[in-house]
Write a protein that holds these residues in place. Structure first.
Motif, PDB file in Angstrom:
ATOM      1  N   THR A 172      11.816 -16.473 -17.186  1.00  0.00           N
ATOM      2  CA  THR A 172      10.701 -15.576 -16.887  1.00  0.00           C
ATOM      3  C   THR A 172       9.363 -16.203 -17.268  1.00  0.00           C
ATOM      4  N   ARG A 174       7.139 -14.673 -18.933  1.00  0.00           N
ATOM      5  CA  ARG A 174       6.916 -14.291 -20.330  1.00  0.00           C
ATOM      6  C   ARG A 174       7.464 -15.366 -21.273  1.00  0.00           C
ATOM      7  N   TYR A 185       2.125 -12.841 -23.868  1.00  0.00           N
ATOM      8  CA  TYR A 185       2.159 -12.459 -22.464  1.00  0.00           C
ATOM      9  C   TYR A 185       1.038 -11.468 -22.163  1.00  0.00           C
ATOM     10  N   ASP A 189      -0.549 -15.131 -17.114  1.00  0.00           N
ATOM     11  CA  ASP A 189       0.623 -15.649 -16.433  1.00  0.00           C
ATOM     12  C   ASP A 189       0.267 -16.395 -15.146  1.00  0.00           C
TER      13      ASP A 189
END
Length: 227
Positions: A172, A174, A185, A189
């Motif tokens: 991911t 994150r 996070y 991103d």
């Protein structure tokens, strides 16, 4: 015991850090300016550098760039600049972590130990990771694709290395932000998307026609051998 170099122009902060870090068992040297710090770093080869940005002779970002051109010594940025975009820019430029002033000696010591642990884990890792025609030499920080060298920035290498360690698994954004960029996070991103785009281009592929890097919509990205 770690050998540290503190590059900080404020004498009060510099002396406080010297005393506190020595009390925690580290061997600590200090420099009040960028060029003196660069010379000390190259001569003494410390285990880690704590770098202030607001130096009298040269901005710390430029010093970081100069350090990264010749050395992989871990660098923790110590700064009063707390903008997220600035932090991401510094991490992309090769910083290993950062602390925002004011901070305690205990907080800095914890960051130092964490960065050194990550470096030790890389040193202990297998010398190379292989995924299809992709070979990632961890010790040398070199990547080849079908025998041809791939020129990556430090952050691109860290991103590819993290994905290769989890080849075949979906990772991911994150996790990538936390493990590769060492930032929480939220919002930043997009920097993952940008670096993935650059990485794809250097691997000779696109998001529309992937070979190694596969985006799993709404979940993350997966590195896997070409079909």
């Amino acid at each position: 015991m770690a050998r540290l170099l503190v590059i900080e122009d404020d004498p009060a902060i510099r002396n406080t850090l010297l005393r506190a870090l020595r009390e925690r068992g580290h061997a600590v040297a200090a420099s009040p300016a960028a060029m003196d710090g660069l010379q000390t770093a190259l001569a003494e080869r410390p285990d880690l550098i704590v770098l202030d940005l607001g130096l009298p002779d040269l901005d710390g970002r430029e010093l970081l760039r100069m350090l990264r051109a010749v050395s992989r010594i871990p660098v923790i940025i110590a700064t009063a600049r707390d903008e997220e975009t600035e932090m991401v820019r510094l991490l992309d430029a090769g910083a290993d972590d950062y602390v925002v002033k004011p901070f305690t000696a205990a907080q800095l010591d914890a960051r130092i130990r964490a960065v050194l642990r990550r470096g030790s884990a890389l040193d202990d890792a297998d010398p190379a990771l292989v995924v299809g025609g992709l070979r990632i030499d961890v010790a040398a920080r070199e990547v080849t694709l079908d025998g041809t060298a791939v020129d990556l920035t430090p952050r691109e290498f860290d991103l590819l290395h993290h994905l290769a360690q989890r080849a075949g698994q979906v990772v991911t954004k994150r996790e990538l932000l936390g493990e590769v960029w060492q930032v929480p996070y939220g919002g930043a991103d997009k920097t993952v998307d940008v670096h993935l785009s650059w990485l794809r281009r250097k691997l000779g592929e696109t998001a529309q026609e992937p070979r190694y890097l596969h985006t799993i919509r709404g979940v993350g990205v997966k590195l896997s051998e070409p079909a």
